[in-house]
Design a protein around this motif. Structure first.
Motif: not given
Length: 292
Positions: A192-214
């Protein structure tokens, strides 16, 4: 590490980096023994990371588009840990162009990795999960497939295909306690590099998605859920059906339909079908309810 998944064995495809790596680490953190799959040496590196943190994991290089390699991956999981309880179909690629400029080979390539890759990995573990009366499978869909995304016709088609696959396998696996769900992630990764604004890097982390995987692979997991996850937020998507109208007795049904599409699209009282059979049943009920 928590023990919520203690004794469970999980396979994660495309787990050498990005979301897949975060998924593998999260599953291990909750006690799962993990088979880390990817195309090259990165799979073993993630497995080593899990082991170093006190977990149990093996790396397994393999191409999801090759069924024989997915069979070998399942066999490696059984040899190492004795069973397979969880499969996370995460492997994917992007080949973004507008449809007019997209070579058909690039369209097929994306379908092969996302759709057939998930089919191959799932087929390799399906009978085993059925025979042990336990399985948790996650397909990685996307809002691109659910809602469309300019320049991603191949990716969107593949991701929506996985929703249909999930819906049907969820029905077929229900009697044997094999539950199948979809995860639609929003995260900053190499894909997704280049598809989201720079400030998204601090918020839209893979780890925050993986919490939902459980929630999708847990003992009490639902089945046939489309979970959207990103930045610590979670939503649910549904494929719904409006109540619609019945116009078979109009003088010109086709013309009548064209003039009443706003009523057809009205979302009040919309339905969430339990299966594809709900459409003809709903339509038959409306037809039979008409005075004759």
């Amino acid at each position: 590490m928590s023990g919520r998944l203690k004794g469970r064995v999980a396979i994660v495809t495309g787990a050498g980096a990005g979301l897949g790596r975060a998924h593998a680490l999260e599953l291990a953190r909750h006690g799962a023994q993990v088979v880390v799959n990817d195309m090259g040496g990165s799979a073993q590196a993630v497995a080593d990371e899990i082991c170093k943190a006190g977990g149990a994991a093996i790396g397994c290089a393999g191409d999801v588009t090759r069924y024989d390699e997915m069979e070998a991956m399942a066999a490696a999981a059984l040899a190492a840990f004795g069973r397979v309880d969880i499969l996370v179909n995460n492997a994917g690629i992007l080949r973004d162009r507008t449809f007019a400029k997209m070579p058909l080979d690039e369209f097929r390539q994306v379908l092969d990795v996302h759709v057939m890759g998930s089919v191959n990995a799932t087929k390799a573990v399906w009978s085993r999960m059925q025979s042990q009366d336990y399985g948790r499978i996650v397909m990685t869909t996307s809002s691109s497939g659910l809602y469309g995304s300019f320049g991603q016709s191949n990716y969107a088609a593949a991701k929506m295909a996985l929703v249909g696959l999930m819906q049907t396998l969820g029905l077929e696996g229900a009697k044997r306690n094999v539950r199948v769900n979809c995860l639609a992630p929003s995260a900053m990764t190499a894909m997704t590099e280049g598809l989201l604004p720079d400030e998204a890097a601090q918020v839209m982390t893979p780890e925050r998605v993986s919490r939902g995987l459980l929630a999708l692979v847990d003992e009490d997991a639902p089945t046939r859920l489309i979970l959207l996850a990103g930045g610590g937020s979670f939503e649910c998507a549904h494929i719904t059906m409006t109540r619609g109208i019945h116009i078979d007795d109009a003088d010109d049904p086709a013309r009548a339909l064209c003039g009443r599409l706003d009523q057809v699209q009205a979302q009040d009282g919309q339905l969430i079908p339990a299966s594809g059979w709900d459409q003809p049943q709903h339509e038959l009920a409306k037809a039979l309810a008409r005075p004759r």
